[in-house]
Design an enzyme around this catalytic site. Structure first.
Site, short mmCIF file in Angstrom:
data_model
loop_
_atom_site.label_atom_id
_atom_site.label_comp_id
_atom_site.label_asym_id
_atom_site.label_seq_id
_atom_site.Cartn_x
_atom_site.Cartn_y
_atom_site.Cartn_z
N ARG A 197 6.23 6.27 5.99
CA ARG A 197 6.26 5.49 5.77
C ARG A 197 6.91 4.21 5.49
NH1 ARG A 197 0.81 4.09 4.67
NH2 ARG A 197 -0.17 5.86 6.59
N ARG A 238 4.55 -1.53 2.14
CA ARG A 238 4.75 -2.37 1.17
C ARG A 238 5.66 -2.60 0.31
NH1 ARG A 238 -1.40 -0.77 1.39
NH2 ARG A 238 0.26 0.85 1.28
N ARG A 259 4.34 -8.88 7.28
CA ARG A 259 3.26 -8.60 6.92
C ARG A 259 2.05 -10.20 7.22
NH1 ARG A 259 -1.76 -6.94 7.24
NH2 ARG A 259 -3.27 -5.18 5.51
N ASP A 283 0.21 2.74 14.79
CA ASP A 283 -0.31 3.69 13.33
C ASP A 283 -0.93 4.51 13.99
OD1 ASP A 283 -0.96 3.31 9.95
OD2 ASP A 283 -3.23 3.77 11.73
N TYR A 325 -10.74 10.31 10.86
CA TYR A 325 -10.91 9.08 11.09
C TYR A 325 -12.45 8.53 12.44
CZ TYR A 325 -6.89 8.64 7.68
OH TYR A 325 -6.32 9.15 6.86
O1 CP3 Z 1 6.97 3.40 8.76
C1 CP3 Z 1 6.23 3.61 8.92
O2 CP3 Z 1 6.25 5.34 9.02
C2 CP3 Z 1 5.52 3.27 9.54
C3 CP3 Z 1 4.31 3.96 11.37
C4 CP3 Z 1 3.12 4.90 10.43
C5 CP3 Z 1 1.94 3.83 9.66
N1 CP3 Z 1 1.13 4.50 9.85
C6 CP3 Z 1 2.10 2.68 9.17
C7 CP3 Z 1 1.18 2.48 8.13
C8 CP3 Z 1 3.63 6.16 10.54
C9 CP3 Z 1 4.01 6.66 11.05
C10 CP3 Z 1 1.70 5.89 9.76
C11 CP3 Z 1 1.17 7.20 10.04
C12 CP3 Z 1 0.21 7.29 9.72
N2 CP3 Z 1 -1.73 6.44 9.63
C13 CP3 Z 1 -0.77 8.17 8.93
C14 CP3 Z 1 -0.47 9.94 9.38
C15 CP3 Z 1 0.06 9.30 8.02
C16 CP3 Z 1 -0.21 9.58 6.75
O3 CP3 Z 1 -0.37 8.68 6.72
O4 CP3 Z 1 -0.49 11.03 5.88
C17 CP3 Z 1 -2.11 8.21 8.73
C18 CP3 Z 1 -3.29 8.81 8.38
C19 CP3 Z 1 -2.95 6.71 8.89
C20 CP3 Z 1 -3.90 5.98 9.00
C21 CP3 Z 1 -3.58 5.10 7.86
N3 CP3 Z 1 -2.79 3.73 8.47
C22 CP3 Z 1 -4.27 4.76 6.71
C23 CP3 Z 1 -5.71 5.88 6.16
C24 CP3 Z 1 -3.96 3.58 6.07
C25 CP3 Z 1 -3.99 2.86 4.89
C26 CP3 Z 1 -3.37 3.33 4.17
C27 CP3 Z 1 -2.39 2.52 3.50
O5 CP3 Z 1 -1.42 2.90 3.03
O6 CP3 Z 1 -3.02 1.31 3.09
C28 CP3 Z 1 -2.98 3.46 6.91
C29 CP3 Z 1 -2.42 1.80 6.80
C30 CP3 Z 1 -0.66 1.94 6.94
N4 CP3 Z 1 -0.01 2.38 8.36
C31 CP3 Z 1 0.33 1.25 6.80
C32 CP3 Z 1 1.57 1.14 6.93
C33 CP3 Z 1 2.74 0.30 6.62
C34 CP3 Z 1 -0.39 -0.03 4.97
C35 CP3 Z 1 -0.48 -1.16 5.71
C36 CP3 Z 1 -0.53 -2.70 5.05
O7 CP3 Z 1 0.68 -3.50 5.42
O8 CP3 Z 1 -1.43 -2.47 4.35
#
Ligand code: CP3
Length: 349
Positions: A28, A32, A41, A78, A154
């Protein structure tokens, strides 16, 4: 390798070479904690809009590379774009995480598309092409997907659920329905990864974030078996594919994972004993890990110590320095800079 093709340290490590300074990237790393990400964003509107607008997604991918000089960029997307491409409604509520229409029963699974809708994913491949053009030549681009088990958690619960009870209950009560869901996810993930590789990613990572809640037999059937199939089928179409597996929380099952899933590297979470992990993983598989995101958040001597332990534990191996789970949004940027300085100086002196 010709002179026009500069060495990418991350690919060197994945190829089994030992780097004097390990390549570094963070889970990640686009997110943020970066003010430039928050601004982007805001411009994009919804999170999925950001994922599906190639110019913006490419910018998000490149931001942490430009700011910190990481050795890899991770494609901004994602894991939940796959349920979306299978026709399930997926939304991200600000600060609340993902919300999907839960798959309550066999009929809901039947209503999904049999195959992913490629037109939904086409913008992601376009992002890959844009990033490739802009990336410094020594920086690798990593694509990814979620492992079928984690994506299914999910899809079934409609959100992150404590202990992943809804998905486990479905898999135990209605194995045929769960099997059908996993088959679709497996086939869709293969196509998605092949699409990313053909568009230009250098390696892919398969995130099994919720593997750690499974009993040993479930781990073998729901984590190992489908991820093994994904790797085999991706390799059948792209023999040069570099694949990193992340069975989070595998613990003592780590050796079964690396014995059965043909990955080039395995990503370790921060709870695993490092000497144990070294003993479980054959030399042919590189290690990636495993800084605790809370140590990075805490900073100071606690962070310095952790970095030293990691460099010491994995020295002399093909190794990629990596954050063991997503960077916490409140992490100070100065801590990331300090971490990079320490990794890059410690080994050079
Ligand atoms: O730099 C990076 O890694 C960006 C790419 C990326 C994102 N999600 C962007 C994201 C990657 C590789 C993921 C993988 C992902 N997404 C996983 C596996 C890794 C892990 O976290 O265990 C999972 C389970 C998800 C599903 C997911 N997406 C969740 C549970 C959430 C909410 C939690 C959170 O951090 O807000 C997201 C949202 C998400 N995916 C964000 C980002 C940058 C935050 C969204 C925002 O900008 O508000």
């Amino acid at each position: 390798m010709s002179e026009t093709e500069p060495v990418k340290p991350l690919l060197e490590a994945l190829g089994g070479n030992i780097r004097p300074v390990p390549p570094v990237w963070l889970m990640r790393q686009a997110g943020r904690y970066l003010p430039e990400y928050r601004a982007l964003r805001e411009r994009a509107g919804g999170f999925l809009d950001l994922c599906f607008r190639p110019e913006l997604a490419a910018e998000a991918t490149l931001q942490p590379v430009h700011r910190f000089g990481f050795d890899a960029a991770i494609l901004f997307s994602d894991i939940l774009v796959i349920p979306h491409a299978l026709g399930q409604r997926v939304e991200f509520e600000s600060g609340e995480g993902p919300r999907l229409d839960p798959l309550a029963d066999a009929a809901a699974v039947e209503r999904l598309r049999a195959e992913i809708d490629h037109s939904v994913l086409a913008p992601v491949y376009e992002t890959v092409r844009l990033v490739k053009r802009a990336l410094p030549p020594a920086v690798a681009l990593i694509g990814f997907c979620g492992a079928p088990w984690t994506v299914a958690t999910y899809m079934v619960a409609g959100r992150a659920a404590e202990g992943q009870v809804p998905a486990r209950r479905l898999a135990l009560r209605e194995p045929a329905t769960y099997g059908k869901l996993v088959d679709r996810l497996t086939a869709g993930s293969v196509e998605y990864l092949v699409g990313q590789i053909r568009a230009g990613v250098d390696a892919v990572q398969i995130f099994d974030t919720w593997a750690g809640v499974l009993r040993p037999r479930e781990f073998d059937e729901w984590c190992i078996a489908p991820v093994r199939r994904i790797c085999q089928e991706v390799r059948a179409q792209c023999p040069e594919a570099r694949i990193i597996g992340f069975p989070r929380g595998a613990g003592t099952a780590l050796s079964r994972y690396v014995d059965h899933v043909p990955v080039d590297a395995v990503s370790l979470d921060w709870t695993i004993d490092r000497a144990f992990a070294r003993g479980q993983v054959p030399d042919s598989v590189a290690l990636q890990g495993n800084l605790d995101p809370v140590a990075l958040l805490a900073g100071g001597p606690a962070l310095d110590r952790e970095i030293d332990y990691i460099l010491h534990a994995f020295g002399g191996l093909p190794f990629i320095f990596y954050l063991a789970h997503g960077i916490l949004p409140e992490t100070p940027i100065g801590h990331v800079e300090r971490m990079l300085r320490q990794i890059r100086q410690a080994v050079q002196t």
